[in-house]
Design a protein around this motif. Structure first.
Motif, PDB file in Angstrom:
ATOM      1  N   UNK A 239      39.904  48.655  32.672  1.00 36.66           N
ATOM      2  CA  UNK A 239      39.486  47.348  32.197  1.00 36.66           C
ATOM      3  C   UNK A 239      38.213  46.942  32.925  1.00 36.66           C
ATOM      4  N   UNK A 240      37.286  46.399  32.146  1.00 33.87           N
ATOM      5  CA  UNK A 240      36.019  45.977  32.726  1.00 33.87           C
ATOM      6  C   UNK A 240      36.253  44.871  33.754  1.00 33.87           C
ATOM      7  N   UNK A 241      35.615  45.029  34.895  1.00 37.97           N
ATOM      8  CA  UNK A 241      35.809  44.062  35.978  1.00 37.97           C
ATOM      9  C   UNK A 241      35.246  42.711  35.580  1.00 37.97           C
ATOM     10  N   UNK A 242      35.958  41.656  35.953  1.00 40.37           N
ATOM     11  CA  UNK A 242      35.525  40.288  35.692  1.00 40.37           C
ATOM     12  C   UNK A 242      35.587  39.503  36.993  1.00 40.37           C
ATOM     13  N   UNK A 243      34.495  38.879  37.366  1.00 41.01           N
ATOM     14  CA  UNK A 243      34.443  38.162  38.637  1.00 41.01           C
ATOM     15  C   UNK A 243      35.179  36.837  38.593  1.00 41.01           C
ATOM     16  N   UNK A 244      35.601  36.393  37.402  1.00 41.05           N
ATOM     17  CA  UNK A 244      36.223  35.071  37.289  1.00 41.05           C
ATOM     18  C   UNK A 244      37.717  35.139  37.058  1.00 41.05           C
ATOM     19  N   UNK A 245      38.316  36.327  37.143  1.00 37.86           N
ATOM     20  CA  UNK A 245      39.747  36.434  36.869  1.00 37.86           C
ATOM     21  C   UNK A 245      40.528  35.701  37.950  1.00 37.86           C
ATOM     22  N   UNK A 246      41.360  34.723  37.606  1.00 36.24           N
ATOM     23  CA  UNK A 246      42.127  33.972  38.591  1.00 36.24           C
ATOM     24  C   UNK A 246      43.512  34.577  38.812  1.00 36.24           C
ATOM     25  N   UNK A 247      44.140  34.171  39.905  1.00 35.93           N
ATOM     26  CA  UNK A 247      45.542  34.462  40.151  1.00 35.93           C
ATOM     27  C   UNK A 247      46.313  33.154  40.086  1.00 35.93           C
ATOM     28  N   UNK A 248      47.393  33.168  39.354  1.00 37.51           N
ATOM     29  CA  UNK A 248      48.238  31.990  39.279  1.00 37.51           C
ATOM     30  C   UNK A 248      49.271  32.041  40.399  1.00 37.51           C
TER      31      UNK A 248
END
Length: 817
Positions: A239-248
């Protein structure tokens, strides 16, 4: 191993494999073209940073990771440990559980965790192992109040898997890829070898008819995910890396879960994804959490081990010496032990200042055969903490660099340093020449020379116009010196006539007044105020003269003295302040000491016991002061240190010092008495050179003005070139300078006064007569007045001439007029 086996089958059958959980590097190294990782490449790093941020936000200082002991668990735990240590969070223990561990093995490991102080755990397991692990955790009581459990996404996603809408969204992804394929191509091309009909034979495993096209279709899938990020697979099926992916972050309550916040790489911990908050604490960011035991208060992250024992604290035994710091009392009748002293009172006050209860018992470090003898040195006592015999040490234990390598110390609760203490002697000046001591010799010489200079300057300015400074040479010298020195006691009677002279005298009297006041104050201090000074002020004096020095028994000061160069036969041991005083009384000549080296708290106690008899002198060798000892990494160190500050700032420490160390009884006389007195109490020239500079400049200005005026008034002497050389003219000018200036108004005023005053009456207010000095007997003006008076007498009154003369003698004024 299971995942590796399945990936191998996928490669044989050309069937794409999708994984939505973490992948260890060993699986990623297989480079399977049919393996699609639906997790970001930086998933591991991002997750451990999120966990580390949570631990930091709540202020926990220790964390124990619990994980499955295989490649699945080890990869994340290694990254997590590094992240925590970068944030100065200790990881005292790694709890590894085998993948195939039995319930008994898991329970044994949990009981081991219960005996530790740490109560914050990070759990990273497969869902199958985690389900058994938490069931046993709840059963043995580790889900009660005080515990903190943080689980990674591998377990948290198990709760999300129960959400049907989430599963539906995952299936619809898969559906987009399938719709692009020909539905008639489903099925497998069988690969039967050796005539075998066994369907479980992997050699006969079929190949998917549309596997290649399905893999290609999955590689081209693009859509916006649940979090709003674009779902796109890049080369290698990742999966393409995303700098904005959050953790809930969720709070698990029973069988349900509750959102309490998010973590993003950009904002850190936030309450909502659209919120912007740069704070680093959890308060106000994360929603309220219900902690284990249905508690709403944040756990402190550690507890006293639940092994049924109190905190075992070792205390030193003072061998009946310096018991003011720690005193062990044995009651053999009741078989009980009581420990008191300054250090014990401080520790009790510190424990009371803690926000929680801290049960403990004090255990004397003593020989079993003799209750009054310590079982070893202080270093050996501290070593007992390192080996686990004691949980802490409370007493007069000094913080040193060597000791801190094995244990942790709290902040010091006493003044720090090792200093030298010596006897003091009364240096009040009791000899016949004590009156000279207030001023240094250079200042005395400067004052004397200045008096001579002032007398000369006043004579230069006054002798031509002031009758008080005329007469024979010796008389003029005496008058000038008398006038100058009499200003010291302000008894001068000669009048000063010239403006320049008055200017100089005013400046000089101001300076004299300051000098007199300073001398008086210094002399009073030397003769009346007690001047206690150290008998010895230099360590080198002790070494040079091979004098004996003392130190406290069992103290590390012994090694310090050896390093300074003292021989063993120069070192004398004492156990108490009384023994130290006895050694000082004997002196080195009689087997005693001339100086002692000890820590500042002990020295202050000695000064408090023997007021004004001893003094601290420099230099002071720096140490850390007295501190409480705990094992390395103990969470108690921070709390105890903060409590020490509270006790110190609250004034309780001063109360304990006055009660145990005699600080109040000798406060005025000690107060670092003679230790900090300057080397000399005499006043020196450096304190007054500015005044002498002002006097010198003033005199120079007055002389320049006087001489310039004289030369101007007598310029005809220098300009007369008739039959005279330059030498003659200069000589005549100097002779004129030594003579009176009969044209001066001051001399004319005296002449007119004497002429106008009646012979038989005193001067009146309308015709004031200035006083006539004794030198008037030789004054030509006065003689002229007498001659004039005789010339105007009637001849018939010859007998009255004596009366007239007598009358003139009678009106000759007294000095008081």
């Amino acid at each position: 191993m299971e995942a590796m086996f399945v990936i191998g089958l996928a490669d044989k059958a050309h069937v794409p494999i999708l994984t939505i959980s973490e992948m260890s590097p060993s699986l990623l190294s297989l480079h399977s073209s049919y393996l699609f990782q639906i997790e970001q490449q930086d998933y591991y790093l991002a997750q451990v940073e999120a966990i580390s941020a949570i631990v930091q936000a709540f202020g926990w200082k220790e964390v124990v990771p619990v994980y499955v002991n295989n490649g699945y668990g080890e990869v994340l735990i290694a990254s997590l440990t590094n992240s925590l240590q970068k944030s100065y969070i200790r990881v005292p223990y790694l709890s590894a559980i085998d993948f195939s561990a039995t319930d008994d093995a898991i329970q044994k490991e949990l009981y081991k965790l219960m005996t530790m102080q740490t109560r914050v755990f990070v759990v990273h397991m497969t869902p199958r192992v985690a389900s058994r692990f938490f069931a046993i955790t709840k059963e043995i009581g580790m889900m009660d109040e005080g515990y903190v459990w943080i689980v990674t996404a591998a377990i948290a996603n198990l709760f999300n898997s129960l959400d049907s809408s989430f599963m539906g969204s995952m299936e619809a992804a898969l559906a987009i890829a399938v719709e692009k394929l020909d539905s008639t191509l489903f099925g497998f091309i069988t690969n039967v070898r050796n005539g075998s009909n066994n369907v479980t034979d992997l050699e006969n495993f079929g190949i998917s008819r549309n596997g290649e096209k399905l893999r290609e279709a999955l590689s081209n899938v693009k859509f916006n995910g649940v979090g709003g990020d674009e779902f796109k697979l890049v080369g290698g099926g990742e999966l393409e890396a995303s700098s904005s992916s959050p953790f809930e972050i969720v709070n698990v309550i029973g069988n349900s879960e509750r959102n309490i916040g998010f973590w993003t790489p950009q904002e850190g911990l936030i309450r909502n994804l659209d919120a912007k908050n740069s704070s680093v604490t959890a308060k106000g960011i994360i929603r309220g959490i219900i902690w284990p035991g249905d508690s709403f208060s944040v756990p402190k992250g550690w507890e006293i081990p639940t092994n049924g024992k109190k905190l075992r604290i070792g205390v030193p035994v003072k061998d009946n010496g310096l018991s003011e710091f720690v005193k062990v009392i044995h009651d053999h009748a009741t078989n009980s032990t009581k420990v008191t002293g300054f250090c014990i009172d401080v520790f009790n006050a510190v424990v009371e200042a803690l926000p929680y209860a801290l049960p403990f018992e004090l255990i004397p470090f003593e020989n079993s055969s003799d209750d009054d003898e310590m079982a070893g040195t202080y270093d050996e006592l501290i070593t007992q903490v390192y080996y686990g015999k004691f949980d802490a040490v409370v007493g007069d234990t000094t913080i040193t660099a060597n000791r801190s390598m094995f244990v942790d110390f709290t902040l010091p609760y006493t003044e720090s340093g090792v200093t030298m203490v010596v006897p003091v002697r009364d240096n009040r000046k009791k000899n016949a020449w004590a009156f000279l001591k207030p001023l240094t010799w250079d200042l005395w010489v400067t004052i004397f020379c200045t008096f001579l200079f002032i007398g000369f300057v006043v004579w230069v300015l006054e002798h031509r116009i002031n009758i008080d400074f005329t007469g024979p040479l010796l008389y003029q010298i005496g008058t000038s010196l008398w006038f100058s020195f009499s200003t010291m006691v302000f008894s001068h009677q000669e009048r000063v006539e010239s403006n320049c002279g008055r200017f100089v005298v005013i400046i000089w009297i101001f300076v004299v007044q300051i000098l007199v006041q300073s001398y008086t104050a210094s002399l009073t201090s030397l003769l009346t105020v007690e001047q206690l000074r150290p008998a010895i002020t230099d360590v080198h004096h002790l070494l040079k003269n091979r004098l004996n020095v003392g130190y406290l028994k069992g103290s590390f000061v012994h090694e310090m003295l050896k390093d300074l160069g003292f021989h063993e036969n120069q070192l004398k041991i004492y156990k108490s302040a009384e023994e130290c005083n006895e050694l000082f009384t004997k002196g080195s000549a009689n087997g005693g000491i001339d100086a002692a080296f000890d820590e500042v708290p002990y020295v202050l106690h000695l000064l408090g016991t023997y007021c004004s008899k001893y003094a601290m002198v420099e230099p002071r060798f720096q140490t850390g002061g007295f501190g409480f000892v705990f094992p390395k990494g103990s969470p108690l160190v921070g709390d105890i240190s903060r409590a020490i500050l509270n006790v110190s700032e609250g004034g309780q420490m001063r109360k304990f010092e006055n009660a145990w160390l005699n600080r109040s009884s000798c406060e005025d006389s000690n107060n670092n008495n003679a230790a900090k007195v300057s080397s000399s109490a005499s006043l020196g020239l450096e304190s007054f050179w500015g005044l002498f500079l002002v006097v010198g400049v003033s005199c120079l200005i007055a002389l320049i003005i006087c001489l310039a005026t004289f030369i101007y008034d007598n310029k005809q002497i220098l300009s007369n070139h008739n039959n005279s050389s330059i030498r003659r003219r200069v000589g005549k000018l100097l002779k004129t300078f030594t003579e009176k200036d009969l044209s001066a108004h001051t001399l004319k005023r005296r002449d007119s006064c004497v002429t106008s005053c009646p012979a038989t009456s005193a001067p009146s207010a309308s015709t004031p007569c200035p006083p006539i000095s004794p030198s008037s007997n030789t004054d030509s003006s006065f003689s002229g007045i007498l001659d004039a008076h005789h010339q105007h007498k009637p001849a018939a009154q010859e007998p009255s001439a004596a009366i007239t003369v007598t009358g003139i003698q009678q009106i000759k004024p007294h000095r008081s007029l």
